[in-house]
Design a protein around this motif. Structure first.
Motif, PDB file in Angstrom:
ATOM      1  N   PHE A   3      41.163  22.517  50.213  1.00 30.32           N
ATOM      2  CA  PHE A   3      40.392  23.378  49.309  1.00 30.32           C
ATOM      3  C   PHE A   3      41.235  23.699  48.075  1.00 30.32           C
ATOM      4  N   ILE A   4      40.566  23.788  46.919  1.00 29.04           N
ATOM      5  CA  ILE A   4      41.250  24.225  45.699  1.00 29.04           C
ATOM      6  C   ILE A   4      40.567  25.480  45.161  1.00 29.04           C
ATOM      7  N   CYS A   5      41.285  26.141  44.256  1.00 29.46           N
ATOM      8  CA  CYS A   5      40.750  27.366  43.658  1.00 29.46           C
ATOM      9  C   CYS A   5      39.557  27.012  42.770  1.00 29.46           C
ATOM     10  N   PRO A   6      38.416  27.670  42.974  1.00 34.05           N
ATOM     11  CA  PRO A   6      37.239  27.344  42.163  1.00 34.05           C
ATOM     12  C   PRO A   6      37.378  27.838  40.717  1.00 34.05           C
ATOM     13  N   LEU A   7      38.377  28.695  40.454  1.00 33.98           N
ATOM     14  CA  LEU A   7      38.532  29.245  39.095  1.00 33.98           C
ATOM     15  C   LEU A   7      39.498  28.422  38.256  1.00 33.98           C
ATOM     16  N   CYS A   8      40.637  28.009  38.838  1.00 33.08           N
ATOM     17  CA  CYS A   8      41.631  27.297  38.016  1.00 33.08           C
ATOM     18  C   CYS A   8      41.970  25.914  38.585  1.00 33.08           C
ATOM     19  N   HIS A   9      41.389  25.576  39.736  1.00 33.22           N
ATOM     20  CA  HIS A   9      41.533  24.247  40.350  1.00 33.22           C
ATOM     21  C   HIS A   9      42.929  23.952  40.885  1.00 33.22           C
ATOM     22  N   CYS A  10      43.776  24.985  41.011  1.00 34.76           N
ATOM     23  CA  CYS A  10      45.077  24.784  41.680  1.00 34.76           C
ATOM     24  C   CYS A  10      44.835  24.717  43.188  1.00 34.76           C
ATOM     25  N   GLY A  11      45.821  24.173  43.914  1.00 31.87           N
ATOM     26  CA  GLY A  11      45.722  24.136  45.371  1.00 31.87           C
ATOM     27  C   GLY A  11      45.702  25.557  45.945  1.00 31.87           C
ATOM     28  N   LEU A  12      45.128  25.706  47.120  1.00 33.30           N
ATOM     29  CA  LEU A  12      45.106  27.017  47.770  1.00 33.30           C
ATOM     30  C   LEU A  12      46.052  26.991  48.964  1.00 33.30           C
ATOM     31  N   VAL A  13      46.764  28.066  49.162  1.00 27.83           N
ATOM     32  CA  VAL A  13      47.588  28.165  50.373  1.00 27.83           C
ATOM     33  C   VAL A  13      47.151  29.358  51.201  1.00 27.83           C
ATOM     34  N   GLU A  14      47.305  29.189  52.507  1.00 30.18           N
ATOM     35  CA  GLU A  14      46.867  30.234  53.438  1.00 30.18           C
ATOM     36  C   GLU A  14      47.830  31.418  53.377  1.00 30.18           C
ATOM     37  N   ASN A  15      47.312  32.603  53.490  1.00 26.28           N
ATOM     38  CA  ASN A  15      48.149  33.772  53.766  1.00 26.28           C
ATOM     39  C   ASN A  15      47.422  34.654  54.768  1.00 26.28           C
ATOM     40  N   THR A  16      47.928  35.842  55.009  1.00 23.57           N
ATOM     41  CA  THR A  16      47.399  36.585  56.152  1.00 23.57           C
ATOM     42  C   THR A  16      45.908  36.928  56.025  1.00 23.57           C
ATOM     43  N   SER A  17      45.443  37.242  54.806  1.00 19.86           N
ATOM     44  CA  SER A  17      44.051  37.686  54.715  1.00 19.86           C
ATOM     45  C   SER A  17      43.099  36.619  54.175  1.00 19.86           C
ATOM     46  N   GLY A  18      43.653  35.471  53.779  1.00 15.70           N
ATOM     47  CA  GLY A  18      42.766  34.446  53.218  1.00 15.70           C
ATOM     48  C   GLY A  18      43.565  33.338  52.578  1.00 15.70           C
ATOM     49  N   VAL A  19      43.202  32.982  51.341  1.00 19.66           N
ATOM     50  CA  VAL A  19      43.913  31.912  50.633  1.00 19.66           C
ATOM     51  C   VAL A  19      44.156  32.359  49.199  1.00 19.66           C
ATOM     52  N   SER A  20      45.237  31.842  48.605  1.00 22.38           N
ATOM     53  CA  SER A  20      45.554  32.188  47.212  1.00 22.38           C
ATOM     54  C   SER A  20      46.032  30.951  46.495  1.00 22.38           C
ATOM     55  N   CYS A  21      45.893  30.974  45.146  1.00 18.62           N
ATOM     56  CA  CYS A  21      46.409  29.870  44.334  1.00 18.62           C
ATOM     57  C   CYS A  21      47.626  30.363  43.570  1.00 18.62           C
ATOM     58  N   ALA A  22      48.319  29.421  42.894  1.00 17.20           N
ATOM     59  CA  ALA A  22      49.548  29.761  42.172  1.00 17.20           C
ATOM     60  C   ALA A  22      49.258  30.693  40.997  1.00 17.20           C
ATOM     61  N   SER A  23      48.027  30.705  40.489  1.00 19.19           N
ATOM     62  CA  SER A  23      47.705  31.613  39.368  1.00 19.19           C
ATOM     63  C   SER A  23      47.339  33.011  39.845  1.00 19.19           C
ATOM     64  N   GLY A  24      47.396  33.241  41.149  1.00 15.19           N
ATOM     65  CA  GLY A  24      47.160  34.590  41.667  1.00 15.19           C
ATOM     66  C   GLY A  24      45.724  34.893  42.038  1.00 15.19           C
ATOM     67  N   HIS A  25      44.846  33.894  42.032  1.00 16.50           N
ATOM     68  CA  HIS A  25      43.481  34.162  42.511  1.00 16.50           C
ATOM     69  C   HIS A  25      43.499  34.195  44.034  1.00 16.50           C
ATOM     70  N   HIS A  26      42.788  35.160  44.576  1.00 16.05           N
ATOM     71  CA  HIS A  26      42.802  35.320  46.038  1.00 16.05           C
ATOM     72  C   HIS A  26      41.373  35.318  46.586  1.00 16.05           C
ATOM     73  N   PHE A  27      41.203  34.681  47.730  1.00 12.61           N
ATOM     74  CA  PHE A  27      39.882  34.641  48.380  1.00 12.61           C
ATOM     75  C   PHE A  27      40.067  35.033  49.838  1.00 12.61           C
ATOM     76  N   ASP A  28      39.340  36.070  50.234  1.00 12.04           N
ATOM     77  CA  ASP A  28      39.444  36.543  51.621  1.00 12.04           C
ATOM     78  C   ASP A  28      38.793  35.570  52.573  1.00 12.04           C
TER      79      ASP A  28
END
Ligand code: SAM
Ligand code: ZN
Length: 266
Positions: A3-28
């Motif tokens: 999955f990639i970030c729908p806002l900036c198209h960077c890769g997403l990485v898992e964290n405790t509450s969801g996923v985030s991209c390198a630009s700081g967008h977060h998705f629960d």
């Protein structure tokens, strides 16, 4: 994770509450396990996609096995060694889960749909990776999928092209001429044939199969479920609907399954 970030198209990485991209967008991640990767600006209505009642009816109808006649054809067309598969317009997940069952245990299988209720039902019942997202702006990395399936759902050829890996295939299921013809004849004076599966820009169709099988749906809830999940059936007047629910429905399922490869892959 593909999955990639729908806002900036960077890769997403898992964290405790969801996923985030390198630009700081977060998705629960929702408690059922799915991600919401549909930014509000991609939403064309408050609750896009199929409605909950339709999805619930579809689950009941599909789980009763009425469209399982498609599975042997899908099995011959999806390479058994597929490692990365995306199902576009996954609905409540019946086919996404069935497709995952054909693949190696460690394969990555993704399902996306614009209807949050569908994705929620899919994630709650099944173990694949599900996200709320638009078929027209896929939140998946470029060249990341070996197989993309699209079963009775819309898509955008340029997005398919971007996400498909070199050598990959797109498998499209569309209704063929006889699909639910009996029902359609009861509604329309002149029944227009379903269009042949169209051209997909930038792709060549390399194989097509037709899966046709009878539908003998018993009276009661399963006949009601077919009517509820089929938008054209809503045009029937209430008394005809009640009559069909009381008698049961004898009709046919008829699908084209078309395999496309990128034009440059030919
Ligand atoms: C007829 S249903 C098929 C669902 C599933 N493939 C199946 O066969 O059970 C079509 C699905 O496409 C979804 N859909 C419609 N427009 C979409 C879009 N722009 N992006 C993603 N999904 C969409 C609907 O919400 C619905 O779940
Ligand atoms: Zn981002």
């Amino acid at each position: 994770m593909h999955f990639i970030c729908p806002l900036c198209h960077c890769g997403l990485v898992e964290n405790t509450s969801g996923v985030s991209c390198a630009s700081g967008h977060h998705f629960d991640r929702a408690k059922e396990g799915y991600l919401n990767l549909l930014p509000v600006q991609h939403k064309n209505s408050l609750a896009p996609g199929d409605a909950k009642a339709q999805l619930v009816a579809r689950r009941q109808f599909l789980n009763a096995g009425f469209f399982s006649g498609l599975l042997p054809d899908l099995q011959t067309l999806v390479p058994a060694s597929t490692q990365r598969l995306l199902d576009i317009g996954c609905g409540e997940g019946y086919f996404t889960h069935a497709l995952a069952g054909l693949l190696p245990k460690d394969a990555s299988v993704y399902g996306i749909d614009i209807a949050r209720d569908g994705v929620r039902m899919a994630a709650k019942a099944y173990g694949e990776s599900y996200a709320v997202a638009s078929a027209y702006a896929l939140p998946l990395a470029t060249a990341s999928m070996d197989v993309i399936t699209r079963i009775y759902a819309p898509s955008d050829a340029s997005e398919l092209k971007r996400v498909l890996a070199p050598g990959g295939r797109v498998i499209v299921v569309t209704p063929a001429e006889e699909h639910l013809l009996g029902l359609r004849q009861r509604i329309y004076k002149v029944v227009r044939p379903h269009p042949e599966p169209g051209l997909l820009e930038g792709f060549t169709s390399v194989e097509q199969q037709r899966a046709s099988f009878p539908l003998n749906i018993p009276a009661g809830e399963l006949s009601a479920a077919l009517l509820k999940m089929t938008p054209f059936a809503w045009k029937m007047d209430e008394s005809l609907q009640q009559q069909l629910i009381a008698t049961g429905i004898q009709d046919s399922a008829d699908f084209y399954i078309t395999v496309y490869v990128g034009e440059s892959a030919q």
